[in-house]
Design a protein around this motif. Structure first.
Motif, PDB file in Angstrom:
ATOM      1  N   LEU A   1       0.807  -1.217   0.000  1.00 24.77           N
ATOM      2  CA  LEU A   1       0.000   0.000   0.000  1.00 24.77           C
ATOM      3  C   LEU A   1       0.847   1.278   0.000  1.00 24.77           C
ATOM      4  O   LEU A   1       0.814   2.040  -0.967  1.00 24.77           O
ATOM      5  CB  LEU A   1      -0.956  -0.004   1.204  1.00 24.77           C
ATOM      6  N   SER A   2       1.612   1.486   1.076  1.00 25.93           N
ATOM      7  CA  SER A   2       2.125   2.850   1.231  1.00 25.93           C
ATOM      8  C   SER A   2       3.230   3.193   0.241  1.00 25.93           C
ATOM      9  O   SER A   2       3.305   4.330  -0.231  1.00 25.93           O
ATOM     10  CB  SER A   2       2.564   3.091   2.679  1.00 25.93           C
ATOM     11  N   ILE A   3       4.085   2.241  -0.122  1.00 28.17           N
ATOM     12  CA  ILE A   3       5.134   2.594  -1.078  1.00 28.17           C
ATOM     13  C   ILE A   3       4.567   2.851  -2.475  1.00 28.17           C
ATOM     14  O   ILE A   3       4.914   3.860  -3.113  1.00 28.17           O
ATOM     15  CB  ILE A   3       6.261   1.538  -1.068  1.00 28.17           C
ATOM     16  N   PRO A   4       3.653   1.996  -2.973  1.00 32.70           N
ATOM     17  CA  PRO A   4       3.020   2.360  -4.248  1.00 32.70           C
ATOM     18  C   PRO A   4       2.328   3.731  -4.202  1.00 32.70           C
ATOM     19  O   PRO A   4       2.396   4.486  -5.180  1.00 32.70           O
ATOM     20  CB  PRO A   4       2.008   1.236  -4.469  1.00 32.70           C
ATOM     21  N   TRP A   5       1.711   4.074  -3.075  1.00 34.74           N
ATOM     22  CA  TRP A   5       1.069   5.394  -2.980  1.00 34.74           C
ATOM     23  C   TRP A   5       2.110   6.497  -3.095  1.00 34.74           C
ATOM     24  O   TRP A   5       1.906   7.491  -3.780  1.00 34.74           O
ATOM     25  CB  TRP A   5       0.332   5.546  -1.637  1.00 34.74           C
ATOM     26  N   LEU A   6       3.235   6.310  -2.401  1.00 37.34           N
ATOM     27  CA  LEU A   6       4.292   7.323  -2.492  1.00 37.34           C
ATOM     28  C   LEU A   6       4.817   7.437  -3.917  1.00 37.34           C
ATOM     29  O   LEU A   6       5.305   8.492  -4.334  1.00 37.34           O
ATOM     30  CB  LEU A   6       5.445   6.977  -1.545  1.00 37.34           C
ATOM     31  N   GLY A   7       4.696   6.336  -4.670  1.00 38.16           N
ATOM     32  CA  GLY A   7       5.127   6.362  -6.058  1.00 38.16           C
ATOM     33  C   GLY A   7       4.060   6.897  -7.000  1.00 38.16           C
ATOM     34  O   GLY A   7       4.273   6.945  -8.212  1.00 38.16           O
ATOM     35  N   GLY A   8       2.893   7.264  -6.478  1.00 39.41           N
ATOM     36  CA  GLY A   8       1.888   7.903  -7.306  1.00 39.41           C
ATOM     37  C   GLY A   8       0.768   7.004  -7.776  1.00 39.41           C
ATOM     38  O   GLY A   8      -0.019   7.367  -8.639  1.00 39.41           O
ATOM     39  N   GLU A   9       0.663   5.833  -7.175  1.00 45.54           N
ATOM     40  CA  GLU A   9      -0.317   4.876  -7.674  1.00 45.54           C
ATOM     41  C   GLU A   9      -1.615   4.943  -6.869  1.00 45.54           C
ATOM     42  O   GLU A   9      -1.581   5.187  -5.663  1.00 45.54           O
ATOM     43  CB  GLU A   9       0.289   3.480  -7.515  1.00 45.54           C
ATOM     44  N   GLY A  10      -2.727   4.760  -7.496  1.00 45.82           N
ATOM     45  CA  GLY A  10      -3.986   4.518  -6.792  1.00 45.82           C
ATOM     46  C   GLY A  10      -4.589   5.735  -6.113  1.00 45.82           C
ATOM     47  O   GLY A  10      -4.217   6.880  -6.360  1.00 45.82           O
ATOM     48  N   ASP A  11      -5.546   5.402  -5.200  1.00 56.46           N
ATOM     49  CA  ASP A  11      -6.353   6.407  -4.520  1.00 56.46           C
ATOM     50  C   ASP A  11      -5.536   7.456  -3.795  1.00 56.46           C
ATOM     51  O   ASP A  11      -5.912   8.616  -3.723  1.00 56.46           O
ATOM     52  CB  ASP A  11      -7.239   5.704  -3.485  1.00 56.46           C
ATOM     53  N   LYS A  12      -4.487   7.007  -3.159  1.00 53.84           N
ATOM     54  CA  LYS A  12      -3.722   7.938  -2.349  1.00 53.84           C
ATOM     55  C   LYS A  12      -2.427   8.351  -3.049  1.00 53.84           C
ATOM     56  O   LYS A  12      -1.500   8.835  -2.416  1.00 53.84           O
ATOM     57  CB  LYS A  12      -3.415   7.321  -0.970  1.00 53.84           C
ATOM     58  N   GLY A  13      -2.391   8.165  -4.371  1.00 49.32           N
ATOM     59  CA  GLY A  13      -1.205   8.485  -5.147  1.00 49.32           C
ATOM     60  C   GLY A  13      -0.821   9.951  -5.085  1.00 49.32           C
ATOM     61  O   GLY A  13       0.287  10.345  -5.480  1.00 49.32           O
ATOM     62  N   ILE A  14      -1.739  10.760  -4.537  1.00 48.24           N
ATOM     63  CA  ILE A  14      -1.453  12.192  -4.442  1.00 48.24           C
ATOM     64  C   ILE A  14      -0.224  12.441  -3.568  1.00 48.24           C
ATOM     65  O   ILE A  14       0.452  13.457  -3.701  1.00 48.24           O
ATOM     66  CB  ILE A  14      -2.694  12.928  -3.887  1.00 48.24           C
ATOM     67  N   SER A  15       0.101  11.464  -2.693  1.00 50.71           N
ATOM     68  CA  SER A  15       1.272  11.668  -1.843  1.00 50.71           C
ATOM     69  C   SER A  15       2.565  11.690  -2.655  1.00 50.71           C
ATOM     70  O   SER A  15       3.622  12.014  -2.132  1.00 50.71           O
ATOM     71  CB  SER A  15       1.325  10.597  -0.747  1.00 50.71           C
ATOM     72  N   HIS A  16       2.456  11.346  -3.935  1.00 51.39           N
ATOM     73  CA  HIS A  16       3.632  11.403  -4.800  1.00 51.39           C
ATOM     74  C   HIS A  16       4.207  12.816  -4.877  1.00 51.39           C
ATOM     75  O   HIS A  16       5.404  13.005  -5.091  1.00 51.39           O
ATOM     76  CB  HIS A  16       3.245  10.927  -6.209  1.00 51.39           C
ATOM     77  N   MET A  17       3.325  13.811  -4.719  1.00 49.25           N
ATOM     78  CA  MET A  17       3.819  15.176  -4.860  1.00 49.25           C
ATOM     79  C   MET A  17       4.784  15.572  -3.748  1.00 49.25           C
ATOM     80  O   MET A  17       5.491  16.565  -3.863  1.00 49.25           O
ATOM     81  CB  MET A  17       2.657  16.158  -4.911  1.00 49.25           C
ATOM     82  N   LEU A  18       4.857  14.758  -2.672  1.00 48.12           N
ATOM     83  CA  LEU A  18       5.832  15.050  -1.623  1.00 48.12           C
ATOM     84  C   LEU A  18       7.255  14.938  -2.149  1.00 48.12           C
ATOM     85  O   LEU A  18       8.104  15.798  -1.919  1.00 48.12           O
ATOM     86  CB  LEU A  18       5.648  14.066  -0.455  1.00 48.12           C
ATOM     87  N   TRP A  19       7.524  13.846  -2.856  1.00 46.35           N
ATOM     88  CA  TRP A  19       8.864  13.619  -3.426  1.00 46.35           C
ATOM     89  C   TRP A  19       8.683  13.158  -4.871  1.00 46.35           C
ATOM     90  O   TRP A  19       8.654  11.953  -5.154  1.00 46.35           O
ATOM     91  CB  TRP A  19       9.607  12.555  -2.617  1.00 46.35           C
ATOM     92  N   PRO A  20       8.560  14.103  -5.798  1.00 46.55           N
ATOM     93  CA  PRO A  20       8.199  13.753  -7.182  1.00 46.55           C
ATOM     94  C   PRO A  20       9.221  12.853  -7.878  1.00 46.55           C
ATOM     95  O   PRO A  20       8.892  12.174  -8.849  1.00 46.55           O
ATOM     96  CB  PRO A  20       8.129  15.118  -7.886  1.00 46.55           C
ATOM     97  N   ASP A  21      10.465  12.832  -7.364  1.00 41.36           N
ATOM     98  CA  ASP A  21      11.471  11.999  -8.023  1.00 41.36           C
ATOM     99  C   ASP A  21      11.410  10.544  -7.604  1.00 41.36           C
ATOM    100  O   ASP A  21      12.121   9.707  -8.140  1.00 41.36           O
ATOM    101  CB  ASP A  21      12.891  12.519  -7.682  1.00 41.36           C
ATOM    102  N   PHE A  22      10.572  10.251  -6.628  1.00 45.49           N
ATOM    103  CA  PHE A  22      10.558   8.903  -6.073  1.00 45.49           C
ATOM    104  C   PHE A  22       9.854   7.929  -7.017  1.00 45.49           C
ATOM    105  O   PHE A  22       8.803   8.219  -7.572  1.00 45.49           O
ATOM    106  CB  PHE A  22       9.854   8.903  -4.715  1.00 45.49           C
ATOM    107  N   VAL A  23      10.493   6.774  -7.217  1.00 44.94           N
ATOM    108  CA  VAL A  23       9.889   5.711  -8.005  1.00 44.94           C
ATOM    109  C   VAL A  23       9.644   4.525  -7.081  1.00 44.94           C
ATOM    110  O   VAL A  23      10.569   4.058  -6.414  1.00 44.94           O
ATOM    111  CB  VAL A  23      10.823   5.280  -9.157  1.00 44.94           C
ATOM    112  N   ALA A  24       8.388   4.068  -7.031  1.00 44.39           N
ATOM    113  CA  ALA A  24       8.063   2.965  -6.124  1.00 44.39           C
ATOM    114  C   ALA A  24       8.824   1.712  -6.524  1.00 44.39           C
ATOM    115  O   ALA A  24       8.914   1.383  -7.715  1.00 44.39           O
ATOM    116  CB  ALA A  24       6.553   2.695  -6.156  1.00 44.39           C
TER     117      ALA A  24
END
Lengths: 529, 295
Positions: B113-136
């Protein structure tokens, strides 16, 4: 060694009475002694936690900051919650379990008596450690009893380390106590005492103990991860390292929600004992009561995220947790229905335990209904973190858990002490408590719905009137507990002698032995038909 | 259950209060040590308290269990009490299962859940904007915030030491069962032989595990501070290792008791409890090997 063998052969005539002096309490293996220690400990904690509530309500008596610093206010709400949950309610239930379960199932004692003593003696040490944090640099825990990360990790006071270790100790104590209860019930029942003949109090505690063994390790796990994040640079709850602060909430509430039922199920059991006695009817729907408890326990594992609807979960999660939560209303409704049906057309009398039990049924239902309101994810966005939530969980914990404990104490006190309490004083205690608690917690619904947030030392003027009423009610409720202490002391010093079965309609093995119950209740297993 | 049997109620004991005090000293000392570390103070006194607590605990375990063993030898225990011990141990292991389940749950949540979200995936993918360079990714060789959490250079290869360790631990479960079976038929020479083999396998496992940690710290920069992959790795393997250590100590004590002639073919619950614990630790390792190392 030969003397020990002799003791066993001659049964309980020599060497098995209570020892004298302080060692009786320090070294005891007797379920009644340990039960008494648990109950007294819990009463002391009730007053400590209650005095913190006094600080909170005194500060909130009027808008503005009068008495305490906001930082100290935060420590008070945190410690009030922790002490009441882990220090007052849970030990009281374990104390009742210790006293009553062996007597109710026809056992001489708990299954593992020495472990039982260890479970208790950990608690004074654990609470010494936890309360010492209030005097450390930077103050005690100030993040609320739910200790959400990162408030409790990155931004926590240094004393959090000791808070974590104190939680570990309480958890160990609870797990050992729960193992003891399960093993006692499974292994020590008298011949003929089948599961479906067991008193409801034993059933509720069996399920409670299962929940404890299942979730206390999870609490240990979550505080361990906090400890590692604080001291060893891990990033479980830090998104910068790939973790997630929301993960903390998931793990915490996986413990926390079953914990809520741990704090209510034994009260269900007490009420299921008290109501049939004073309605002079058998408990209505015994089987459905048992199944309802089991259903509540099973469901309690799949509802945890209803505490975190506003944290930003995927929609599927919101919907799933909303529906499972509402499902819990079904078995709970079954229980309420059965209690009411037990009273229906009974020949009721209203001694103090019954008054507490009836108040329990009515007021717990109010708490349950506000729970259904909170379970609805879309409207929970409005209620979340307001005083409405505070009203809800105090309605299930105070007239729920604590009234259940009062009912139990008044109901079984004659059996424990061999003396009757003063009925009119006890009724006075009931009515003052009843009025005080409703005055305290009912207006919280209104200020909550009007938007007053919880966990703040100051509030806008519009909430002033209700808050003053709440504070007055709280002072009244708190002070009325001194009557309770007075009733207890008076009973022990000058109560009238209690007969073997002081309640006309009471059934169960505990009423077949003299009052006070012998030090080891049953030397040989009684026969149960 | 024998209806005519009298109940057995143990004597008063001072061990519980010693244990409670020992726990208080140990954990209090640990807390003081950690606080001193945090504030970079001298931690001599705190460590002393911690060690004193550990000594009290060791003394308590020896005394308490010694007491139980003596009572058991004197024939004070009924069948009912033996049943209580069995069930108590069983429920204790269940609580341990839940402890590890919590940590496996954490691993699941982070990976699925949380790492894919940080990578911009799914419902909570908005958290990707925290670190845009991050690739899950998993294993996490790039942390979302590399400034504060330097990523590890590599991970432990499952097909070297971990595979070897799997073989060792599974084998030790078998040898322990052989020892148990030998005990049941009263072949004590065989019991001793298989106990020695079991212990040797257990301690070799622990040695390898230490070696693996040194390797991780020295060559792979896989340390506690390098993000959530390392956090979950060390949390799970570390607690498992701690349990293997405890299990080894239990088996060592049982081995010494076998040498002293304790246990009979019918009555050897301590042996059984120790072996339940060992099998439990073994099963946890299999889950670890698959979920932490391989996949």
């Amino acid at each position: 060694m030969t003397t020990q063998v002799a003791d066993v052969e001659h049964g309980h005539e020599n060497g098995h009475g209570p020892a004298t002096g302080i060692t009786r309490w320090l070294f005891t293996t007797n379920h009644k002694d340990i039960g008494t220690m648990y109950l007294i400990f819990s009463l002391v904690m009730l007053f400590i936690g209650g005095s913190m509530a006094f600080v909170i309500r005194a500060e909130l008596f009027q808008p503005g900051l009068q008495l305490v610093e906001p930082a100290f206010f935060n420590q008070m709400i945190t410690m009030h919650g922790l002490i009441m949950v882990f220090g007052a309610v849970m030990p009281a239930f374990v104390g009742l379990a210790n006293w009553m379960i062996p007597m109710m199932i026809g056992a001489p004692d708990m299954a593992l008596p020495r472990l039982n003593n260890l479970s208790f003696w950990i608690l004074p040490f654990a609470f010494t450690m936890m309360m010492s944090t209030l005097f450390m640099d930077g103050g005690g825990p100030n993040f609320g009893w739910t200790f959400y990360a990162p408030l409790s990790t990155t931004y926590a006071p240094p004393s959090t380390t000791f808070f974590i270790l104190a939680i570990h100790m309480m958890g160990a104590s609870s797990i050992m106590g729960a193992i003891n209860v399960v093993v006692t019930i499974v292994n020590m029942r008298a011949p003929g005492m089948t599961y479906m003949k067991m008193p409801m109090f034993c059933w509720t505690w069996l399920i409670t103990a299962f929940l404890l063994i299942a979730v206390m390790p999870v609490l240990a796990g979550v505080v361990t991860m906090m400890l590692m994040d604080i001291h060893f640079g891990t990033s479980f709850f830090d998104a910068g390292g790939g973790g997630d602060p929301v993960l903390f909430q998931h793990v915490f509430w996986f413990f926390g929600h079953p914990e809520v039922y741990i704090m209510i199920l034994p009260s269900f059991g007490v009420v299921s004992e008290v109501i049939p006695t004073f309605a002079r009817k058998k408990l209505f729907g015994y089987h459905s009561m048992v199944y309802a408890i089991v259903a509540i326990a099973v469901l309690s594992f799949v509802v945890w995220a209803h505490h975190m609807f506003t944290v930003g979960m995927p929609l599927a999660g919101e919907i799933f947790f909303m529906y499972t939560t509402m499902l819990i209303a079904v078995p709970t409704g079954v229980k309420i229905f059965n209690w009411v049906s037990t009273m229906f057309r009974g020949s009721m009398t209203f001694e103090t335990p019954m008054l507490y039990a009836i108040a329990f049924v009515i007021l717990f239902t109010i708490g349950g209904l506000s729970g259904i309101m909170l379970a609805l994810a879309p409207v929970d966005f409005v209620y979340h973190d307001t005083y409405f939530v505070v009203a809800h969980f105090h309605y299930v914990l105070v007239p729920g858990a604590i009234f259940g404990i009062f009912a139990a104490v008044y109901y079984w006190l004659p059996k424990w002490s061999g003396k009757m309490y003063d009925e009119s004083l006890a009724k006075f205690h009931f009515w003052v408590s009843f009025i005080g608690l409703n005055l305290t917690f009912f207006p919280m619904h209104f200020v909550g719905l009007a938007g007053m947030p919880r966990r703040i030392p100051d509030y806008p003027l519009q909430f002033a009137d209700f808050n003053m009423i709440v504070s007055i009610g709280a002072f009244m409720f708190g002070t009325s507990q001194l009557i309770f202490v007075y009733v207890l002391i008076k009973t022990l010093r000058s109560g009238e002698k209690a007969p073997q079965r002081p309640w006309e309609g009471a059934e169960g093995l505990e009423w077949t032995v003299p009052s006070p119950a012998p030090y080891h209740t049953f030397a040989t297993p009684p026969k149960v038909d | 259950m024998d209806t005519h049997q009298e109940y057995y109620v143990p004597q008063q004991s001072h061990w519980p209060i010693v244990a409670a005090f020992g726990i208080f000293l140990t954990l209090g000392g640990l807390g003081m040590t950690l606080s001193d570390m945090q504030q970079q103070k001298d931690m001599g006194f705190s460590l002393g308290v911690f060690l004193l607590g550990a000594v009290v605990m060791a003394y308590m375990f020896a005394g308490w269990f010694g007491n139980v063993i003596r009572e058991s030898h004197d024939g004070l225990y009924s069948d009912q009490l033996s049943g209580s011990f069995r069930r108590g141990m069983g429920w204790f292991i269940f609580s341990e299962v839940m402890f590890f389940a919590a940590f496996f749950g954490v691993l699941f949540y982070v990976r699925v859940l949380s790492i894919p979200w940080l990578g911009g995936e799914g419902d909570k993918g908005i958290s990707h904007m925290l670190w845009p360079d991050f690739v899950a990714q998993w294993p996490l060789l790039l942390n979302p915030d590399p400034e504060h959490f330097k990523a590890p250079d590599g991970i432990i290869d499952p097909w070297h030491i971990p595979l070897l360790n799997t073989i060792l631990l599974v084998a030790s479960s078998f040898t322990l069962t052989f020892a148990h079976n030998a005990l049941k038929v009263g072949n004590r020479a065989k019991v001793k032989l298989f106990m020695v083999i079991t212990l040797a396998l257990g301690f070799t496992f622990l040695g390898f595990q230490v070696f693996e940690y040194i390797e991780a710290y020295k060559h792979l920069n896989l340390t506690l501070e390098t993000g959530v992959y390392a956090s979950t790795f060390f949390l799970l393997t570390g607690f498992h290792g701690a349990h293997v250590t405890v299990g080894s100590i239990i088996l060592l004590v049982i081995f010494v008791r076998v040498l002293k002639g304790h246990f009979s073919a019918e009555n050897h619950f301590a042996f059984e409890a120790g072996s339940w614990y060992w099998h439990f630790v073994d099963v946890v390792w299999l889950c670890l090997f698959l979920l932490v190392y391989v996949f």
